[in-house]
Design a protein around this motif. Structure first.
Motif, PDB file in Angstrom:
ATOM      1  N   ARG A 511      17.964  31.364  24.384  1.00  0.00           N
ATOM      2  CA  ARG A 511      18.124  30.468  25.440  1.00  0.00           C
ATOM      3  C   ARG A 511      19.546  30.280  25.851  1.00  0.00           C
ATOM      4  N   LEU A 512      20.408  30.458  26.857  1.00  0.00           N
ATOM      5  CA  LEU A 512      21.675  30.395  27.226  1.00  0.00           C
ATOM      6  C   LEU A 512      21.739  28.863  27.908  1.00  0.00           C
ATOM      7  N   VAL A 513      22.848  28.291  27.242  1.00  0.00           N
ATOM      8  CA  VAL A 513      23.130  26.998  27.518  1.00  0.00           C
ATOM      9  C   VAL A 513      24.601  26.927  27.872  1.00  0.00           C
ATOM     10  N   LYS A 514      24.973  26.659  29.178  1.00  0.00           N
ATOM     11  CA  LYS A 514      26.401  26.884  29.673  1.00  0.00           C
ATOM     12  C   LYS A 514      26.975  25.340  29.509  1.00  0.00           C
ATOM     13  N   LEU A 515      27.646  25.249  28.509  1.00  0.00           N
ATOM     14  CA  LEU A 515      28.258  23.856  28.427  1.00  0.00           C
ATOM     15  C   LEU A 515      29.592  23.764  29.371  1.00  0.00           C
ATOM     16  N   PRO A 516      29.725  22.705  30.052  1.00  0.00           N
ATOM     17  CA  PRO A 516      30.800  22.791  31.117  1.00  0.00           C
ATOM     18  C   PRO A 516      32.156  23.057  30.543  1.00  0.00           C
ATOM     19  N   TYR A 517      32.678  22.314  29.231  1.00  0.00           N
ATOM     20  CA  TYR A 517      33.938  22.806  28.495  1.00  0.00           C
ATOM     21  C   TYR A 517      33.672  23.902  27.528  1.00  0.00           C
ATOM     22  N   GLY A 518      32.535  23.600  26.841  1.00  0.00           N
ATOM     23  CA  GLY A 518      32.498  24.514  25.475  1.00  0.00           C
ATOM     24  C   GLY A 518      32.500  23.413  24.315  1.00  0.00           C
ATOM     25  N   ALA A 519      32.128  24.113  23.139  1.00  0.00           N
ATOM     26  CA  ALA A 519      32.460  23.314  21.908  1.00  0.00           C
ATOM     27  C   ALA A 519      33.281  23.841  21.385  1.00  0.00           C
ATOM     28  N   LEU A 520      34.611  23.584  21.879  1.00  0.00           N
ATOM     29  CA  LEU A 520      35.897  23.799  21.342  1.00  0.00           C
ATOM     30  C   LEU A 520      36.921  22.624  21.386  1.00  0.00           C
ATOM     31  N   TYR A 521      37.858  22.403  20.325  1.00  0.00           N
ATOM     32  CA  TYR A 521      38.668  21.462  20.292  1.00  0.00           C
ATOM     33  C   TYR A 521      39.890  22.012  19.598  1.00  0.00           C
ATOM     34  N   PHE A 522      41.202  22.143  20.244  1.00  0.00           N
ATOM     35  CA  PHE A 522      42.123  22.763  19.436  1.00  0.00           C
ATOM     36  C   PHE A 522      43.213  21.702  19.356  1.00  0.00           C
ATOM     37  N   GLU A 523      43.711  21.561  18.017  1.00  0.00           N
ATOM     38  CA  GLU A 523      44.711  20.649  17.923  1.00  0.00           C
ATOM     39  C   GLU A 523      46.100  21.358  18.273  1.00  0.00           C
ATOM     40  N   ARG A 524      47.098  20.632  18.873  1.00  0.00           N
ATOM     41  CA  ARG A 524      48.401  21.146  19.529  1.00  0.00           C
ATOM     42  C   ARG A 524      49.198  21.359  18.278  1.00  0.00           C
ATOM     43  N   PRO A 525      49.845  22.532  17.959  1.00  0.00           N
ATOM     44  CA  PRO A 525      50.572  22.989  16.844  1.00  0.00           C
ATOM     45  C   PRO A 525      51.915  22.396  16.978  1.00  0.00           C
ATOM     46  N   ALA A 526      52.445  22.305  15.820  1.00  0.00           N
ATOM     47  CA  ALA A 526      54.104  22.042  15.827  1.00  0.00           C
ATOM     48  C   ALA A 526      54.799  23.161  16.197  1.00  0.00           C
ATOM     49  N   LEU A 527      55.592  22.929  16.793  1.00  0.00           N
ATOM     50  CA  LEU A 527      56.549  24.278  17.249  1.00  0.00           C
ATOM     51  C   LEU A 527      57.706  24.488  16.144  1.00  0.00           C
ATOM     52  N   PRO A 528      57.742  25.849  16.081  1.00  0.00           N
ATOM     53  CA  PRO A 528      59.066  26.309  15.177  1.00  0.00           C
ATOM     54  C   PRO A 528      60.616  25.598  15.416  1.00  0.00           C
ATOM     55  N   SER A 529      60.935  25.025  14.571  1.00  0.00           N
ATOM     56  CA  SER A 529      62.425  24.385  14.675  1.00  0.00           C
ATOM     57  C   SER A 529      63.512  25.405  14.771  1.00  0.00           C
ATOM     58  N   LEU A 530      63.412  26.585  14.077  1.00  0.00           N
ATOM     59  CA  LEU A 530      64.461  27.458  14.063  1.00  0.00           C
ATOM     60  C   LEU A 530      64.252  28.754  14.942  1.00  0.00           C
ATOM     61  N   TRP A 611      51.447  42.389  10.267  1.00  0.00           N
ATOM     62  CA  TRP A 611      50.774  41.357  10.689  1.00  0.00           C
ATOM     63  C   TRP A 611      51.545  40.203  10.315  1.00  0.00           C
ATOM     64  N   VAL A 612      51.726  39.131  11.089  1.00  0.00           N
ATOM     65  CA  VAL A 612      52.574  38.009  10.827  1.00  0.00           C
ATOM     66  C   VAL A 612      51.826  36.930  10.183  1.00  0.00           C
ATOM     67  N   THR A 613      52.088  36.676   8.789  1.00  0.00           N
ATOM     68  CA  THR A 613      50.773  35.543   8.152  1.00  0.00           C
ATOM     69  C   THR A 613      51.646  34.249   8.244  1.00  0.00           C
ATOM     70  N   ASP A 614      52.683  34.220   8.466  1.00  0.00           N
ATOM     71  CA  ASP A 614      53.444  32.727   8.462  1.00  0.00           C
ATOM     72  C   ASP A 614      53.278  32.225   9.954  1.00  0.00           C
ATOM     73  N   PRO A 615      52.637  31.053  10.064  1.00  0.00           N
ATOM     74  CA  PRO A 615      52.355  30.666  11.363  1.00  0.00           C
ATOM     75  C   PRO A 615      53.670  30.269  12.220  1.00  0.00           C
ATOM     76  N   GLN A 616      54.617  29.698  11.508  1.00  0.00           N
ATOM     77  CA  GLN A 616      55.801  29.596  12.352  1.00  0.00           C
ATOM     78  C   GLN A 616      56.564  30.897  12.931  1.00  0.00           C
ATOM     79  N   ASP A 617      56.562  31.826  11.917  1.00  0.00           N
ATOM     80  CA  ASP A 617      57.165  33.018  12.202  1.00  0.00           C
ATOM     81  C   ASP A 617      56.357  33.787  13.438  1.00  0.00           C
ATOM     82  N   PHE A 618      54.793  33.599  13.348  1.00  0.00           N
ATOM     83  CA  PHE A 618      54.112  34.132  14.445  1.00  0.00           C
ATOM     84  C   PHE A 618      54.260  33.397  15.714  1.00  0.00           C
ATOM     85  N   MET A 619      54.674  32.236  15.737  1.00  0.00           N
ATOM     86  CA  MET A 619      54.748  31.393  17.026  1.00  0.00           C
ATOM     87  C   MET A 619      56.454  32.168  17.637  1.00  0.00           C
ATOM     88  N   ARG A 620      57.296  32.284  16.602  1.00  0.00           N
ATOM     89  CA  ARG A 620      58.565  32.680  16.831  1.00  0.00           C
ATOM     90  C   ARG A 620      58.383  34.334  17.738  1.00  0.00           C
TER      91      ARG A 620
END
Length: 732
Positions: A511-530, A611-620
């Protein structure tokens, strides 16, 4: 009593027959049950030689000849007991070895041999006691230390087992078997690097040690499967009937996309042991990298045909995990409604293995409402995974409300630090399951949950087959693997109203339940400094960059047309794809498809980077890209976190199913519907417009940065789940 036939070769080592050698001497000397000490010694030596060569009948005759001469000879009693054990008569074996101990109570070897038989028949406590007696008599008995370690490992006493193995190795530094066993215990403790070092030491000592090769490959299997493959292949080459190694080889070959080789390996497994699971795996195998659209249709047609044939064979399975069964994970990427086939697969397994449909005792009793509802969340991927990124803060947030008793459930041996990292200030409890379906079902049943929520079903075999059981009155699944399960015991599919089409119930067996927002919560990541240059990041230095940072198995052949059209519209642009971090063969398989779907005059501008494994490099990399391409028909997921935090524009073309509409959901959240397109031409044109018109790109980036608060640290997901869990009807 078995005796040596007079026409057999004489056991004394002579080239003559027994009747012309020792038997004649016995007759001449009128020897009845007595023989010279030298003759008995010779028979004992020859018996051991025959035993080592697995010539059991010959060895048995020799030892019985010794006992005919001396019924209390302890070595003959002991080794005849070993032969009886090898021939399946363990009771007689125990009698003979015990008799040897009575005759020679100070013989450590007899106690050790008794321990070996007890170990093999599952009498582990008695085996430990027997090895202990052997080591009391002979503390420097390395083999007894090693075998004691094996039993302790079987009992789960890994620290004690490691100690026993180390004692054996200290006594015999070149003891390869003990080194291998030590590695197994260390691996079971989660010390993979230490285990690998020990296995390698064993292989230096014994280069043809097939079990050690397998153990190295098995240790590498999950994280670096390509490195594991040659070790598994070597294990199979050394021992062609090594079933466990052959099964691992088949799985590795399948994961790499070498489907024909994998099927051949499964056929060899089936020839060794006619397991229904190996047949099912071979028949229902799906390639991880899709071919052309016609090839995809052919693969699906073959899958459904083979499934129907298997369903007619009245197959019976005791435990699908022990029978090597797995999920049909790759079906979800084909861009087709999977409801019917998922239901058919579930029905097949339910018929083949009725025990899957276990019902927890409390589910069969009338429901008694408590003060707080007991909610369980289950997944293998509870830390450092996209599933955890999506749902961990929802779980922690629900526990923090105080409205529910929340239990996080997994097979993972996660320490408190990892749990706290993913679930800050978690106020619930963590329950680690035994990685065994039957035991796990009872462990969850003991929690007497009101609602059990699976964070994903279909990504791995354990949770898929566990989900067939009724372990709570209400059972739900959220979209860690966003496709219907087809499993009757799953009551609700918790989806997202902003992502589903109006008629979406047609896609789900639940049975499909359509949650208005959905069961998601994301933390804002720190942006790379360099910052890094494009060249430092492995990107093309010139021209626009259209990055598609998706795993290669997501890329549908329909998406190839968009790649080609973008490169036609932007003569200097490059589409950047990311090679898989585990399987380099996937890139070659995708390139093979692209040669038939994208014209050669633009195809050279499809670029693969590692594949870029380092999160900071991925954001770059995301920051250095001009536009991000959301793949279809299975699109963006948690990759949206760095994309939306940096503000690099992305384009999306929603498909019919949720797994291809998450990009649309993000655009709706951020009031970015201008980046939503409806066909290949508009998708390609929008991507090129953003990439080649700087003012357009900056305008969209500003909108994303101004509105991405709707995506990050938004408690609406917790609110939606709280409302559902508090109000869902728990059947009486």
């Amino acid at each position: 009593m078995t005796t040596i036939d007079k026409n057999d070769p004489c056991p004394c080592g002579s080239t003559k027959k027994y009747k012309h050698c020792c038997q004649r001497k016995e007759k001449k000397q009128d020897v009845k049950p007595t023989h010279s000490a030298a003759m008995v010694s010779t028979w004992l030596q020859l018996g051991m030689q025959s035993l080592r060569q697995e010539r059991l009948q010959q060895a048995k005759a020799l030892y019985e000849q010794v006992l005919h001469a001396n019924p209390r000879q302890p070595d003959a009693l002991q080794w005849l007991g070993v032969i009886q054990h090898k021939q399946g008569n363990s009771i007689r074996a125990l009698e003979l070895i015990s008799e040897a101990i009575v005759v020679s109570p100070g013989n450590a070897f007899c106690y050790s041999t008794l321990g070996n038989v007890l170990k093999d028949i599952g009498q582990n406590e008695l085996a430990v006691e027997s090895y202990g007696k052997a080591l009391t008599i002979k503390p420097d008995f390395a083999e007894a230390h090693n075998n004691l370690g094996i039993v302790l490992s079987m009992q789960g006493k890994l620290n004690e087992a490691v100690e026993s193995y180390r004692k054996a190795i200290a006594l015999i530094p070149g003891y390869a078997e003990a080194l291998n066993n030590l590695g197994t215990a260390l691996q079971a403790q989660g010390q993979a690097e230490a285990a690998l070092e020990v296995y390698q030491r064993a292989l230096v000592l014994t280069p043809n040690f097939g079990q050690a090769y397998f153990n190295v490959g098995n240790t590498l299997h999950e994280k670096t499967p390509e490195q594991a493959l040659p070790y598994i292949q070597k294990a199979v080459a050394l021992k062609p009937d090594f079933l466990e190694a052959l099964l691992t080889l088949a799985k590795l070959l399948h994961a790499q996309g070498e489907v024909d080789q994998a099927k051949a390996a499964y056929a060899r497994c089936y020839a060794l042991k006619a397991s229904p699971g190996t047949k099912i795996q071979a028949e229902l195998m799906l390639p991880p990298i899709m071919g052309t659209w016609n090839e995809v249709l052919s693969v699906r047609e073959n899958f459904e045909r083979k499934l129907a044939q298997l369903a007619q064979e009245n197959i019976r399975i005791d435990d699908p995990l022990k029978e090597y069964c797995n999920t049909n994970f790759h079906l979800a990427y084909h861009g087709v409604n999977d409801k019917k086939v998922q239901v058919n697969v579930a029905q097949f397994y339910a018929r083949a293995c009725p025990s899957l449909q276990f019902v927890a005792p409390h589910c069969a009793r009338p429901h008694v409402a408590g003060n707080r509802r007991r909610i369980g969340f289950l997944s293998k991927f509870i830390t450092r995974h996209s599933v955890a990124l999506s749902f961990s803060r929802i779980v922690a947030g629900l526990a923090a409300t105080g409205e529910f008793d929340v239990t996080l459930i997994s097979t993972v041996d996660a320490d408190q630090a990892l749990i706290q990292e993913a679930y800050p200030n978690f106020a619930g409890q963590y329950v680690r399951l035994t990685a065994d379906l039957e035991k796990a079902r009872h462990e969850i049943a003991a929690l007497e949950l009101d609602v059990l929520v699976y964070l994903d079903i279909g990504m791995e075999a354990f949770s898929y087959f566990l989900a067939f059981a009724r372990l709570a009155p209400v059972q739900c699944v959220v979209g860690g693997h966003p496709v219907t399960t087809g499993i009757p015991a799953m009551d609700y599919y918790l989806s997202i109203e902003l992502g589903e089409v109006e008629h979406a119930q047609e896609h789900y067996s639940e049975r499909l339940v359509k949650l208005p927002y959905g069961a998601l919560y994301f933390e804002r990541p720190a942006l790379p400094s360099l910052n890094k240059t494009k060249i430092e990041l492995g990107l093309p230095a010139e021209g626009s960059i259209y990055a598609c940072p998706m795993t290669l198995h997501k890329l549908h052949p329909d998406f190839d047309a968009a790649i080609e059209r973008i490169l036609q519209l932007d003569p200097t642009g490059h589409v950047v794809l990311f090679a898989d971090k585990k399987f380099s063969a996937w890139q070659k398989q995708l390139e093979r498809r692209l040669r038939s779907t994208i014209s050669a005059d633009v195809r050279h501008r499809v670029v693969f980077i590692p594949w870029v494994t380092d999160p900071q490099d991925f954001m770059r990399v995301v920051d250095a890209s001009d536009v991000i391409l959301d793949s279809f028909h299975f699109g963006i997921g948690t990759t949206a976190i760095p994309i939306c935090s940096i503000g690099t524009p992305f384009v999306t073309k929603p498909s019919e199913f949720l797994r291809g509409r998450v990009g649309l959901y993000y655009c709706r959240l951020m009031d970015l519907t201008e980046c939503v397109t409806h066909d290949v031409e508009s998708y390609s044109a929008k991507a090129v417009s953003i990439a080649t018109i700087p003012s357009e790109r900056e305008r969209i980036k500003k909108i994303m940065l101004a509105n991405n608060h709707a995506l990050f640290q938004n408690d609406r997901g917790v609110h939606d789940m709280t409302h559902f869990l508090a109000n869902v009807v728990v059947p009486n």
